[in-house]
Scaffold this motif. Structure first.
Motif, PDB file in Angstrom:
ATOM      1  N   THR A   1       3.046 -18.157   5.085  1.00 32.56           N
ATOM      2  CA  THR A   1       1.597 -18.195   5.299  1.00 32.56           C
ATOM      3  C   THR A   1       0.950 -16.835   5.130  1.00 32.56           C
ATOM      4  N   LEU A   2       1.713 -15.848   4.629  1.00 36.29           N
ATOM      5  CA  LEU A   2       1.142 -14.504   4.511  1.00 36.29           C
ATOM      6  C   LEU A   2      -0.083 -14.496   3.616  1.00 36.29           C
ATOM      7  N   GLY A   3      -0.125 -15.429   2.669  1.00 36.12           N
ATOM      8  CA  GLY A   3      -1.269 -15.513   1.782  1.00 36.12           C
ATOM      9  C   GLY A   3      -2.571 -15.896   2.473  1.00 36.12           C
ATOM     10  N   ASN A   4      -2.501 -16.284   3.724  1.00 37.79           N
ATOM     11  CA  ASN A   4      -3.712 -16.631   4.480  1.00 37.79           C
ATOM     12  C   ASN A   4      -4.354 -15.417   5.142  1.00 37.79           C
ATOM     13  N   TYR A   5      -3.730 -14.254   4.998  1.00 37.88           N
ATOM     14  CA  TYR A   5      -4.169 -13.073   5.736  1.00 37.88           C
ATOM     15  C   TYR A   5      -4.476 -11.886   4.835  1.00 37.88           C
TER      16      TYR A   5
ATOM     17  N   MET B   1       4.170   4.314  -3.043  1.00 38.47           N
ATOM     18  CA  MET B   1       3.688   5.647  -2.683  1.00 38.47           C
ATOM     19  C   MET B   1       4.257   6.665  -3.660  1.00 38.47           C
ATOM     20  N   ASN B   2       3.401   7.296  -4.407  1.00 34.40           N
ATOM     21  CA  ASN B   2       3.796   8.305  -5.385  1.00 34.40           C
ATOM     22  C   ASN B   2       3.223   9.661  -5.000  1.00 34.40           C
ATOM     23  N   SER B   3       3.763  10.711  -5.617  1.00 37.36           N
ATOM     24  CA  SER B   3       3.295  12.089  -5.365  1.00 37.36           C
ATOM     25  C   SER B   3       3.229  12.364  -3.868  1.00 37.36           C
ATOM     26  N   LEU B   4       4.277  12.021  -3.179  1.00 34.23           N
ATOM     27  CA  LEU B   4       4.274  12.151  -1.726  1.00 34.23           C
ATOM     28  C   LEU B   4       4.202  13.610  -1.300  1.00 34.23           C
ATOM     29  N   LYS B   5       3.527  13.833  -0.186  1.00 34.70           N
ATOM     30  CA  LYS B   5       3.329  15.165   0.366  1.00 34.70           C
ATOM     31  C   LYS B   5       3.909  15.214   1.779  1.00 34.70           C
ATOM     32  N   PRO B   6       4.262  16.387   2.255  1.00 32.41           N
ATOM     33  CA  PRO B   6       4.765  16.480   3.634  1.00 32.41           C
ATOM     34  C   PRO B   6       3.802  15.879   4.652  1.00 32.41           C
ATOM     35  N   GLU B   7       2.514  15.957   4.394  1.00 30.95           N
ATOM     36  CA  GLU B   7       1.536  15.399   5.329  1.00 30.95           C
ATOM     37  C   GLU B   7       1.485  13.881   5.307  1.00 30.95           C
ATOM     38  N   ASP B   8       2.270  13.239   4.444  1.00 30.28           N
ATOM     39  CA  ASP B   8       2.402  11.780   4.466  1.00 30.28           C
ATOM     40  C   ASP B   8       3.514  11.336   5.412  1.00 30.28           C
ATOM     41  N   THR B   9       4.126  12.278   6.114  1.00 27.67           N
ATOM     42  CA  THR B   9       5.195  11.957   7.046  1.00 27.67           C
ATOM     43  C   THR B   9       4.638  11.276   8.282  1.00 27.67           C
ATOM     44  N   TYR B  10       4.976  10.006   8.445  1.00 23.35           N
ATOM     45  CA  TYR B  10       4.507   9.169   9.542  1.00 23.35           C
ATOM     46  C   TYR B  10       5.463   7.994   9.699  1.00 23.35           C
ATOM     47  N   ILE B  11       5.260   7.220  10.749  1.00 28.84           N
ATOM     48  CA  ILE B  11       5.777   5.860  10.812  1.00 28.84           C
ATOM     49  C   ILE B  11       4.703   4.963  10.202  1.00 28.84           C
ATOM     50  N   TYR B  12       5.126   4.136   9.269  1.00 27.37           N
ATOM     51  CA  TYR B  12       4.205   3.250   8.571  1.00 27.37           C
ATOM     52  C   TYR B  12       4.373   1.822   9.100  1.00 27.37           C
ATOM     53  N   TYR B  13       3.247   1.196   9.394  1.00 24.47           N
ATOM     54  CA  TYR B  13       3.218  -0.163   9.921  1.00 24.47           C
ATOM     55  C   TYR B  13       2.419  -1.061   8.988  1.00 24.47           C
ATOM     56  N   CYS B  14       2.875  -2.304   8.841  1.00 28.63           N
ATOM     57  CA  CYS B  14       2.051  -3.288   8.161  1.00 28.63           C
ATOM     58  C   CYS B  14       1.473  -4.239   9.213  1.00 28.63           C
ATOM     59  N   ALA B  15       0.340  -4.805   8.863  1.00 31.73           N
ATOM     60  CA  ALA B  15      -0.371  -5.681   9.789  1.00 31.73           C
ATOM     61  C   ALA B  15      -1.082  -6.768   9.010  1.00 31.73           C
ATOM     62  N   ALA B  16      -1.280  -7.908   9.640  1.00 30.78           N
ATOM     63  CA  ALA B  16      -1.967  -9.026   9.012  1.00 30.78           C
ATOM     64  C   ALA B  16      -3.077  -9.524   9.923  1.00 30.78           C
ATOM     65  N   GLY B  17      -4.187  -9.905   9.318  1.00 27.92           N
ATOM     66  CA  GLY B  17      -5.302 -10.398  10.108  1.00 27.92           C
ATOM     67  C   GLY B  17      -6.195 -11.307   9.297  1.00 27.92           C
ATOM     68  N   THR B  18      -7.022 -12.072  10.010  1.00 23.25           N
ATOM     69  CA  THR B  18      -7.948 -12.998   9.356  1.00 23.25           C
ATOM     70  C   THR B  18      -9.303 -12.323   9.181  1.00 23.25           C
ATOM     71  N   LEU B  19      -9.291 -11.204   8.461  1.00 22.60           N
ATOM     72  CA  LEU B  19     -10.510 -10.451   8.236  1.00 22.60           C
ATOM     73  C   LEU B  19     -11.303 -11.078   7.100  1.00 22.60           C
ATOM     74  N   ILE B  20     -12.597 -10.853   7.135  1.00 25.36           N
ATOM     75  CA  ILE B  20     -13.432 -11.313   6.035  1.00 25.36           C
ATOM     76  C   ILE B  20     -13.821 -10.114   5.174  1.00 25.36           C
ATOM     77  N   THR B  21     -14.194 -10.400   3.952  1.00 26.11           N
ATOM     78  CA  THR B  21     -14.447  -9.336   2.984  1.00 26.11           C
ATOM     79  C   THR B  21     -15.507  -8.354   3.450  1.00 26.11           C
ATOM     80  N   SER B  22     -16.522  -8.855   4.125  1.00 25.43           N
ATOM     81  CA  SER B  22     -17.643  -7.994   4.516  1.00 25.43           C
ATOM     82  C   SER B  22     -17.360  -7.172   5.763  1.00 25.43           C
ATOM     83  N   SER B  23     -16.249  -7.387   6.394  1.00 24.44           N
ATOM     84  CA  SER B  23     -15.937  -6.649   7.622  1.00 24.44           C
ATOM     85  C   SER B  23     -15.084  -5.433   7.294  1.00 24.44           C
ATOM     86  N   PRO B  24     -15.091  -4.435   8.191  1.00 21.34           N
ATOM     87  CA  PRO B  24     -14.223  -3.281   7.960  1.00 21.34           C
ATOM     88  C   PRO B  24     -12.756  -3.679   8.006  1.00 21.34           C
ATOM     89  N   TRP B  25     -11.983  -3.145   7.107  1.00 19.42           N
ATOM     90  CA  TRP B  25     -10.565  -3.421   7.091  1.00 19.42           C
ATOM     91  C   TRP B  25      -9.739  -2.277   7.656  1.00 19.42           C
TER      92      TRP B  25
END
Length: 125
Positions: free
Chosen positions: A27-31, A82-106
């Motif tokens: 159902t990922l396509g719903n988000y 992710m290309n041309s990575l920089k040291p400042e890109d060092t983080y923990i990366y998380y993915c998230a899913a939500g029922t957002l609409i196009t006009s709302s902030p993502w």
């Protein structure tokens, strides 16, 4: 929906990584799916997001032109190239899913209902 992020690792500056976010059900396509990143003791910040169909994407300014978000709904997976990575890109990366609409902030973490466990990206100089 349960999400699992993978693909992180240690890479030298200028290198590339591809992160994957895979859903436990078809159902990922719903988000709208977003990628966020977080450093210890800091707030989670927006990286990129993609619409349900994949036709619309949004990026944080510092990653534009270097990162590309895409999705393969048939595989229940969203990618972050992710290309041309920089040291400042060092983080923990998380993915998230939500029922957002196009006009709302993502770019607001609270708008996403489902989160993966995070994957560490470390870029050495």
């Amino acid at each position: 929906v349960q999400l699992q992020a993978s693909g992180g690792g240690l890479v030298q500056a200028g290198g590339s990584l591809r992160l994957s976010c895979t859903a436990s059900e078809s159902t990922l396509g719903n988000y709208v799916v977003g990628w966020f990143r977080q450093a210890p003791g800091k707030e989670r910040e927006f990286v990129a997001a993609i619409s349900r169909s994949g036709s619309s994407t949004r990026y944080e300014d510092s990653v534009k032109g270097r990162f590309t978000i895409s999705r393969a709904n048939a595989k229940n997976t969203v990618y972050l190239e992710m290309n041309s990575l920089k040291p400042e890109d060092t983080y923990i990366y998380y993915c998230a899913a939500g029922t957002l609409i196009t006009s709302s902030p993502w770019n607001i973490p609270q708008r996403y209902a489902y989160w993966g466990q995070g994957t560490q990206v470390t870029v050495s100089s």
